[in-house]
Design a protein around this motif. Structure first.
Motif: not given
Length: 142
Positions: A34-35, A38-43, A45, A48
Motif C-alpha cells: 500500500r502506498r 492510503h491505497g487507491s485514490e479511486d476509492e 478509504k 478499502q
C-alpha cells in the motif's frame, strides 16, 4: 415464526432479515504494497478497509472514547477523520512494529510484555525528553 400482518390488515409482510455477517478472509500472502496506507485514490478509504468485529471490555471502550476525544481535541488539521477504528488500527500497527517484544500465553501476559517495553523506553532520559518536547510542541500549535 409467522410474518407480521400489515397495519392495514392486508397480506402479511415478510420479516426483515439482517444480512448475514461474513468472516473477512486474510489478504493473499503476496498482497500489493500500500502506498502510505492510503491505497487507491479511486476509492474512499472506508471501502478499502477490511471489516473485523472484535470484543472489547467496557473499560477499554471507555478508554477508547476518551482517547479519541483527546486526539480530536488536540488536532491542528481536520482533513482526516479520527475514529475509534483509527486508534485500533494504530495500535495494531504498533504491535506489529514491536512484535519481537510481544510475549505471553494470555491477554494479560501479552499486555504486560508491551507495557514493559513502554516503561523501558520511557525510562531513558532522551526518550522522555523527546516525548515531552513533542507534547509541548503539539500544545503550542493548538
Amino acid at each position: 415464526m409467522t410474518p407480521p400482518a400489515s397495519a392495514a390488515g392486508g397480506a402479511p409482510k415478510p420479516a426483515a432479515r439482517r444480512p448475514r455477517a461474513t468472516t473477512a478472509k486474510a489478504p493473499p500472502a503476496a498482497a500489493p504494497a500500500r502506498r502510505g496506507r492510503h491505497g487507491s485514490e479511486d476509492e474512499p478509504k472506508h471501502r478499502q478497509l477490511m471489516r473485523r468485529d472484535m470484543g472489547l471490555w467496557p473499560d477499554q471502550v471507555a478508554e477508547l472514547l476518551t482517547l479519541r476525544d483527546q486526539v480530536n481535541h488536540a488536532r491542528t488539521q481536520r482533513d482526516e477523520r479520527i475514529t475509534d477504528a483509527t486508534l485500533v488500527r494504530v495500535a495494531v500497527d504498533l504491535l506489529g512494529e514491536f512484535r519481537e517484544h510481544l510475549a505471553g500465553n494470555t491477554e494479560d501476559e501479552l499486555r504486560d510484555s508491551v507495557a514493559e517495553l513502554a516503561r523501558e523506553l520511557l525510562s531513558h532520559p532522551t526518550t522522555v525528553q523527546r516525548a515531552q518536547h513533542a507534547v509541548a510542541t503539539a500544545k503550542t500549535k493548538r
